[in-house]
Enzyme design. Structure first.
Site: not given
Length: 491
Positions: A173, A188-190, A242, A264-265, A395, A455
């Site tokens: 995305r 930078k992935p998780a 994140g 996008e939090l 959340e 989505s």
């Protein structure tokens, strides 16, 4: 140089997944030799490890992105589009294998993982189509003195930081619109789920993405690595998905170089059900909105506000539907609710449920961690959740539905808006006029009316308030990676 790699068991593999950093045209091991262990959430066992990149390696990725930037920006839009559509077909050709990999490192059920791969690949197809439609503007100045010519140019090198819950889709995305616009990127992935991102990067290389256009680094301590990248003046874009807490830190870091930032939090989605709703449709939608990815989604329905006339029936039906789900390892074909990502996630869910119960909430289903290997929490429904309960402001990121009755529409809107977040919301009513009026009044970036899924690669995804800045997906997502240049001309 020998490339460190990993081949997941259980499915025929098209290639061994490189597990080092992708810098330019090479897979580069960490100079320190440090590695990050990757665990299977269904068992807690270590699957493999990936290179733990240092600041030096991160700077190498910036160098590689810069070296490729001018040529990629000058590449014809049609050629960029052809490469992106090749990435789409290459991903879909490996859908089953990628789904298995996602289930292994993330824990989600195979059905969810297959859906993620299709969704992730769709961004390549959508932005292949959008790459050739970055249209400029021409107008006459109101004074008549000159023409106003506007063109859109690539914003520059982009740092993309993605979360663990959708390791393929959150990468594509961001990558797809950046490449469509003509930008080069550093992904930078998780730390929990880097294997999927590395596999996608290798698929893209094989599909024809030039060296240096996409670079990937993993880091066990991402703070210094990301800070170094964001303080390099060559980097002009940050896109992060994140938590709101981390987003605030990154915005402070980005401020030093005045870097364009897309965020996008966190989310805390309300799910409103009115008395006149189609109960069957509302339950079906609730199961999608709550249980997609076992609730580990920023768009997941967190707070179910149900009008009193239908409240008891909704709780009973939702409890039955969630109680019928099969819980187990994501890689097993019959699993409908997989493992949570780690032990900390389980502990957070336990704390939120215990707090709600201590304040008077009733557990209608589940509510206790499963006693089995791995990190599992059962689908759970808690009713009559009282004001002030932490689960209403935090959340959950798990398979727990908190249900609260309401009487009037104004009350439901006030409850829905009583949060610092504003990402997604859901409204169920057979009165479309009322549903759309409610949708306009809810403070969030996306509202699903009589459906449980928002989505879509063609739709602008993003939130308001502390749920983020900017949009991903749609044409809006492409413009996030562009600068508008105004040229004053007279003729």
């Amino acid at each position: 140089m020998t490339v460190n790699s990993y081949t997941p068991a259980g499915r025929p593999a098209p290639f061994a997944i490189p597990t080092d950093s992708l810098i330019g045209d090479a897979w580069v091991p960490s100079a320190s030799g440090k590695r990050i262990k990757i665990a299977d959430p269904a068992t807690g066992a270590v699957l493999t490890s990936v290179a733990d990149a240092s600041v030096d390696e991160a700077m190498g990725a910036v160098d590689a992105a810069e070296a490729a930037a001018a040529a990629w920006a000058a590449t014809a839009p049609r050629k960029r589009a052809n490469i992106l559509i090749a990435c789409f077909h290459a991903m879909m050709a490996e859908q089953e294998w990628l789904a298995h990999l996602i289930s292994l490192e993330n824990g989600k059920a195979l059905t969810d993982a297959r859906g993620e791969v299709a969704y992730a690949a769709e961004f390549f197809r959508w932005y292949a189509e959008e790459a050739v439609r970055v249209n400029g503007e021409l107008s006459v100045s109101p004074t008549g003195g000159n023409r106003i010519l506007v063109q859109y140019q690539p914003i520059g090198i982009a740092l993309l930081i993605t979360p663990w819950n959708f390791p393929a889709a959150m990468a594509t995305r961001k990558i797809a619109p950046a490449l469509a616009a003509g930008c080069t990127v550093i992904l930078k992935p998780a730390e929990e789920t880097p294997l999927t991102a590395l596999a996608v990067a290798e698929i893209m290389r094989r599909a024809g993405v030039p060296a240096g256009v996409v670079n990937v680094v993993n880091a066990s301590d991402p703070g210094p690595v990301c800070s170094a990248i964001l303080h390099d003046p060559r980097v002009r874009k940050l896109s992060f998905t994140g938590s709101t807490e981390v987003g605030r830190i990154l915005l402070r870091e980005a401020a030093d170089q005045v870097i364009s930032s897309s965020m996008e939090l966190g989310g805390n989605a309300p799910f409103l059900v009115f008395d006149d709703a189609d109960l069957d449709a509302a339950i079906e939608g609730a199961m999608v909105a709550k249980m997609r990815n076992a609730g580990e989604a920023c768009t997941a329905a967190n707070r179910f506000y149900v009008q009193r006339g239908i409240h008891d029936a909704f709780v009973e039906r939702l409890s039955a539907a969630m109680g019928a789900l099969t819980v187990g390892p994501g890689t097993e074909p019959g699993t409908q609710c997989g493992a949570m990502i780690n032990r900390a996630s389980i502990q957070k869910i336990e704390r939120l449920v215990a707090d709600a119960v201590s304040r008077g909430a009733e557990v209608k289903l589940g509510g206790q961690t499963l006693d089995r290997p791995g990190w599992f929490y059962p689908p759970s429904v808690i009713a009559n959740v009282q004001p002030g309960s932490e689960i209403l402001s935090t959340e959950v990121f798990g398979p727990v539905a908190a249900v609260i009755p309401f009487d009037e529409a104004d009350e439901a809107v006030a409850l829905a808006n009583a949060t610092e977040y504003g990402l997604a919301a859901y409204v169920y009513s057979e009165d479309l006029r009322r549903a759309l009026q409610i949708a306009e009044r809810i403070e969030c970036g996306m509202v699903a009316v009589n459906r449980g899924l928002v989505s879509d690669a063609a739709a602008p995804f993003g939130g308001v308030k502390q749920s983020g800045l900017g949009r991903e997906g749609s044409h809006h997502g492409l413009i996030e990676y562009c600068e508008a240049k105004y040229i004053a001309v007279s003729w």
